[in-house]
Write a protein that holds these residues in place. Structure first.
Motif, PDB file in Angstrom:
ATOM      1  N   GLU A 190       9.806  -9.064 -13.411  1.00 55.47           N
ATOM      2  CA  GLU A 190       9.793  -8.195 -14.302  1.00 55.47           C
ATOM      3  C   GLU A 190       8.986  -6.773 -13.566  1.00 55.47           C
ATOM      4  O   GLU A 190       9.415  -5.801 -13.576  1.00 55.47           O
ATOM      5  N   TRP A 191       7.804  -6.984 -13.009  1.00 54.25           N
ATOM      6  CA  TRP A 191       7.396  -5.953 -11.835  1.00 54.25           C
ATOM      7  C   TRP A 191       6.609  -6.778 -10.740  1.00 54.25           C
ATOM      8  O   TRP A 191       6.251  -8.038 -10.862  1.00 54.25           O
ATOM      9  N   ALA A 192       6.390  -5.682  -9.743  1.00 51.56           N
ATOM     10  CA  ALA A 192       5.671  -6.244  -8.614  1.00 51.56           C
ATOM     11  C   ALA A 192       5.267  -4.939  -7.820  1.00 51.56           C
ATOM     12  O   ALA A 192       5.819  -3.902  -7.792  1.00 51.56           O
ATOM     13  N   ARG A 193       4.394  -5.098  -6.906  1.00 56.77           N
ATOM     14  CA  ARG A 193       3.790  -4.020  -6.066  1.00 56.77           C
ATOM     15  C   ARG A 193       3.227  -4.806  -4.642  1.00 56.77           C
ATOM     16  O   ARG A 193       2.643  -5.967  -4.814  1.00 56.77           O
ATOM     17  N   ILE A 194       3.452  -3.784  -3.721  1.00 48.83           N
ATOM     18  CA  ILE A 194       2.935  -4.560  -2.456  1.00 48.83           C
ATOM     19  C   ILE A 194       2.578  -3.340  -1.459  1.00 48.83           C
ATOM     20  O   ILE A 194       3.195  -2.080  -1.944  1.00 48.83           O
ATOM     21  N   ARG A 195       1.587  -3.505  -0.482  1.00 49.20           N
ATOM     22  CA  ARG A 195       1.403  -2.656   0.599  1.00 49.20           C
ATOM     23  C   ARG A 195       1.498  -3.569   1.921  1.00 49.20           C
ATOM     24  O   ARG A 195       1.265  -4.504   2.054  1.00 49.20           O
ATOM     25  N   VAL A 196       2.483  -3.017   2.772  1.00 52.46           N
ATOM     26  CA  VAL A 196       2.864  -3.468   3.961  1.00 52.46           C
ATOM     27  C   VAL A 196       2.288  -2.740   4.950  1.00 52.46           C
ATOM     28  O   VAL A 196       2.757  -1.609   5.123  1.00 52.46           O
ATOM     29  N   PRO A 197       1.400  -3.402   6.012  1.00 55.45           N
ATOM     30  CA  PRO A 197       1.135  -2.533   7.027  1.00 55.45           C
ATOM     31  C   PRO A 197       2.022  -2.323   8.295  1.00 55.45           C
ATOM     32  O   PRO A 197       2.839  -3.300   8.571  1.00 55.45           O
ATOM     33  N   THR A 198       2.071  -1.182   8.937  1.00 57.13           N
ATOM     34  CA  THR A 198       3.017  -0.739   9.774  1.00 57.13           C
ATOM     35  C   THR A 198       2.233  -0.026  10.956  1.00 57.13           C
ATOM     36  O   THR A 198       1.276   0.399  10.583  1.00 57.13           O
ATOM     37  N   ILE A 199       2.909  -0.059  12.282  1.00 56.76           N
ATOM     38  CA  ILE A 199       2.099   0.807  13.195  1.00 56.76           C
ATOM     39  C   ILE A 199       1.787   2.307  13.076  1.00 56.76           C
ATOM     40  O   ILE A 199       1.148   3.083  13.392  1.00 56.76           O
ATOM     41  N   ARG A 200       3.015   2.721  11.998  1.00 52.24           N
ATOM     42  CA  ARG A 200       2.765   4.366  11.638  1.00 52.24           C
ATOM     43  C   ARG A 200       2.111   4.617  10.323  1.00 52.24           C
ATOM     44  O   ARG A 200       2.151   5.597   9.577  1.00 52.24           O
ATOM     45  N   GLY A 201       1.646   3.434   9.493  1.00 47.88           N
ATOM     46  CA  GLY A 201       0.919   3.664   8.290  1.00 47.88           C
ATOM     47  C   GLY A 201       1.355   2.478   7.218  1.00 47.88           C
ATOM     48  O   GLY A 201       2.288   2.017   7.612  1.00 47.88           O
TER      49      GLY A 201
END
Length: 823
Positions: A743-754
């Motif tokens: 139904e819903w989801a949220r995420i933060r993925v770290p990368t080398i640019r932010g």
């Protein structure tokens, strides 16, 4: 040098940068860089920017900072100065030491006084030999009683690594100081220490390991109670600590060195190189529960498994014996299973000293539960701690939350698994072998990228395996896959260039026959190994081995195809063309000879009338399957179900997302019955990824296979959200969610640019998503198509027509900032 650019306005990018380097941070604060000023450089590059100033001095601390200009020509402020230290090189002046008795355990200390001057910097470079016997650190280093670090990591190619520490804040000018180290090894015994102090007035002070250090053999303090490991896998001894013999206070000034002797100088340590990964540190953890089950007998639960040792602070009688049992499972109510399934025995007997004292393990174990037998009364959480050993970890760099509680719990367990098991190099488990395997490392690498902005540790573990490969045939090709992941996530080609020749040896070209198939005895051994498919054998879905192995052929194709890209990056155009042509021939041959059209999937081998789960999973995950067969192969593996172990599950999930079967992938990741992570957590009780789904499937399984079992940690961001780099260093990336009914989801993925932040709500007839695109990147955003049949998406409140692609509407080239997408 790399940096993350932040800007409050949308669709911004860096148009120029300026880097300054100095010998002191104050010089940068004053605008007086004395080493290098790049001036304004017109470039959007914010990762892998090369230092281009005068030659740097060896064994010297420097400070650097950067400022950038945006697309409108406006400059931002300089960043805060950050220190880096150059390698010691030919400036080693220290001499390795040990004790005269060549003890396995040895205490070393050196008291010294510093001038009463303001310290500008103080840097320690330190190592010890050898970390190989116990597969863990050799030294534990202290300064004025404070723990500094432990190491070194295991090396490869004959290189011995040393660690570097900034100890500026640990020294006492104008007062007595003490450097101290507790060491253990059964191999070559050498400890090397060099501290260089620079004062603000320009003077300096150096303290070296040499014959002026004092040594005390520790084998009578840490009595060898037998191997804490399993069989051939030695892991240092069980530590029968003798409190009455322990030199309490040895790490601090004012200690009486009576009974100690001058350290013995040793021959130099050859082939020294700086550590290529973050230093390990220690983190005290208090128990969640301490219960005195009967007089003198305690049950302790730390809430989840840890990798570390035990610290016991008690007021005891001299010689009082306390039996200590550690484990990750219970043998009964409030009774610890200390003879572990992995063959480890975590049982020790410590003799207490008189009065209130603290005793601590030197080595580490994997445990959650503790039993104390014969301990003094009245113990609480303040008396017992786990001393966790791992690399620093920034938990805020990633998050995940969704409408599915099980999926959330799986994510949290696996994020913790990566955090808890990051020590000197990737390993299968810290309980049994402590060995780095390519299959484990591949999953670990992708999972680490997904939960932490950490690139040095995955790279070191990857390069380690180039020169210390393991036995499975297909693991050699996995090294090439890791090399390409490293390049795509970092944008740094140094490793590809440095190890190109070795990577070219990782394919199975010597076994490719005239039909472009790998033809190799599955147990040929030697350099090319034995075929694995999955492990343990009872989780191969009856896979039938032959000299024409479908799984091995699929891995070989993938390695050759990626080598075409690697050759192009390193400038070997001729080989790039050859590899590209060879890859196409291999792919065609596999589809022609192994695909069974009547079954809609692949045979286990060319002449094998068996269609295992794995025979379809690996070709689909590795890009072998032709477009017309993707749907049928995916249908077959969904029908077979999860008949693989947690290693095969990585490729099972990759195959499902490759085929657009996000609902089946979600079903597996959120299941609580059968072969699933929910079962592993809720029924088996694992708090770090286990080696198998259940003890019944692998009776000797470990409960600390952090990388091997972490597939959802990378498949949630890479599959469920479809966040993957399209260009090196995430200069361009995609967001391609396969919600699978979530139904819903949220995420933060770290990368080398932010950080890439994505959240979505899927109500079926409507779909809404917000995507944060870091500065200096562009995104191709895939919005799941609806029933309307048009390609219009509301982007930031305005209608925009995208491109139809499979079951998505694609909005390309989305610039930086936070953008909303509604269909």
């Amino acid at each position: 040098m790399s940096w993350v650019v932040e800007h409050p306005e949308p669709n911004q990018y860096q148009s120029a940068y300026q880097v300054r380097v100095s010998t002191a941070s104050k010089l940068l604060d004053d605008g007086r860089p004395d080493v290098w000023d790049s001036g304004r450089v017109a470039s959007p590059e914010s990762s892998n920017v090369r230092y281009d100033g005068p030659p740097l001095e060896a064994n010297t601390p420097y400070f650097w900072q950067v400022r950038v200009w945006d697309r409108d020509g406006r400059s931002g402020p300089y960043s805060e100065p950050v220190m880096f230290v150059t390698a010691v090189g030919d400036r080693w002046t220290a001499t390795p030491v040990w004790d005269r008795g060549d003890s396995d355990f040895v205490f070393l200390r050196r008291a010294f006084a510093l001038p009463d001057r303001e310290i500008a910097s103080a840097i320690i470079n330190v190592t010890a030999l050898s970390p190989e016997s116990a597969s863990q650190y050799v030294y534990r280093l202290y300064l004025n009683g404070e723990f500094i670090g432990c190491g070194p990591e295991r090396g490869f190619n004959g290189i011995n690594r040393y660690n570097t520490y900034d100890v500026t804040d640990h020294l006492k000018p104008g007062a007595p100081n003490v450097a101290a180290a507790l060491n253990y090894t059964r191999d070559e015994r050498k400890f090397l220490f060099q501290m260089d102090v620079r004062f603000v007035d320009g003077t300096g002070f150096t303290l070296n390991s040499d014959g002026d250090w004092m040594a005390l053999g520790g084998d009578g303090v840490y009595v060898d109670g037998g191997n804490a490991g399993h069989g051939a896998y030695y892991q240092a001894p069980r530590e029968f600590i003798q409190g009455p013999a322990y030199p309490f206070g040895w790490k601090r000034a004012g200690f009486d060195e009576d009974g100690w002797a001058d350290a013995v100088e040793k021959a130099p340590i050859e082939n020294l190189a700086a550590s290529a990964k973050p230093n390990e540190a220690k983190f005290p953890v208090e128990p969640a529960l301490v219960v005195e089950t009967e007089p003198g007998r305690y049950f302790i639960d730390f809430g989840r498994s840890v990798i570390g040792g035990l610290r016991l602070t008690v007021d005891g009688d001299a010689g009082q014996k306390v039996e200590i049992r550690l484990g990750q499972e219970l043998a009964g109510p409030q009774r610890v299973r200390y003879e572990k399934r992995t063959g480890n025995t975590y049982q020790e007997v410590w003799a207490l000293a008189e009065g209130p004292r603290t005793l601590t393990n030197w080595g580490y174990r994997s445990f959650r539960y503790v039993e104390l037998i014969g301990a003094p009364g009245g113990l609480g959480t303040e008396n017992v701690q786990a001393v966790v050993v791992r690399q620093p970890f920034n938990a805020d760099e990633s998050f995940f939350d969704s409408s599915d509680r099980v999926l959330n719990d799986v994510w949290e367990m696996l994020k913790y698994s990566i955090k808890a098991t990051s020590l000197d190099v990737y390993v299968d488990t810290h309980a049994r072998e402590r060995r780095n395997y390519e299959g484990d490392a591949y999953i670990n690498q992708l999972s680490q990228y997904s939960v932490e902005r950490q690139f040095a540790f995955p790279r070191y573990s990857m390069e380690y395996l180039y020169y210390r490969p393991t036995w499975p045939t297909e693991y050699k090709q996995i090294s090439v896959m890791m090399a390409w992941n490293d390049y795509m996530y970092t944008g740094n080609a140094d490793s590809l260039v440095d190890h190109y020749a070795v990577l070219r040896e990782k394919t199975l070209e010597p076994f490719i026959n005239d039909d472009y198939l790998v033809e190799k005895d599955e147990a040929v051994g030697g350099r090319y190994g034995r075929d694995l498919v999955d492990w343990p054998a009872n989780l191969r879905d009856g896979y039938r081995f032959s000299e024409f192995n479908t799984v091995v052929n699929a891995f070989n194709y993938r390695a050759v195809a990626l080598l075409a890209g690697i050759a192009e990056v390193v400038g070997d155009d001729r080989e790039a063309a050859r590899y590209s042509e060879l890859a196409e021939n291999l792919r065609s041959a596999i589809n022609e000879r192994f695909y069974d059209e009547s079954a809609g999937t692949f045979r286990d081998g060319k002449a094998i009338d068996h269609h295992s789960l794995h025979a379809g999973v690996f070709p689909l995950a590795l890009g072998v399957v032709g477009p017309d067969a993707v749907s049928s192969v995916a249908g077959h593996i969904v029908e077979r179900g999860m008949r693989a172990n947690v290693y095969g599950a990585q490729f099972f999930l990759e195959a499902l997302y490759e085929a657009g079967r996000g609902e089946a992938a979600l079903d597996l990741m959120s299941a609580v019955e059968g072969n699933s992570w929910g079962h592993m957590m809720y029924r088996v009780g694992a708090t770090i990824a286990a080696e198998a789904w259940d003890q019944e499937l692998k009776p000797n399984m470990s409960f600390s296979h952090g990388g091997w079992g972490s597939a959802p940690a990378n498949n949630i961001p890479r599959g469920l959200f479809g966040i993957r780099p399209l260009e090196p260093a995430f200069a361009r990336f995609q967001v391609r969610p396969q919600t699978g009914g979530l139904e819903w989801a949220r995420i933060r993925v770290p990368t080398i640019r932010g950080s890439v932040d994505v959240d979505f709500t899927d109500a079926g007839d409507t779909f809404a998503m917000t995507v944060n695109v870091p500065v200096n990147t562009r995104a191709d955003v895939h919005v799941p198509a609806g029933e309307a049949g048009d390609n219009v998406v509301q982007v930031n409140g305005e209608p925009r027509e995208g491109e139809a692609e499979d079951d998505f509407i694609v909005i390309r080239d989305v610039g930086s900032g936070t953008h909303s997408f509604v269909r």
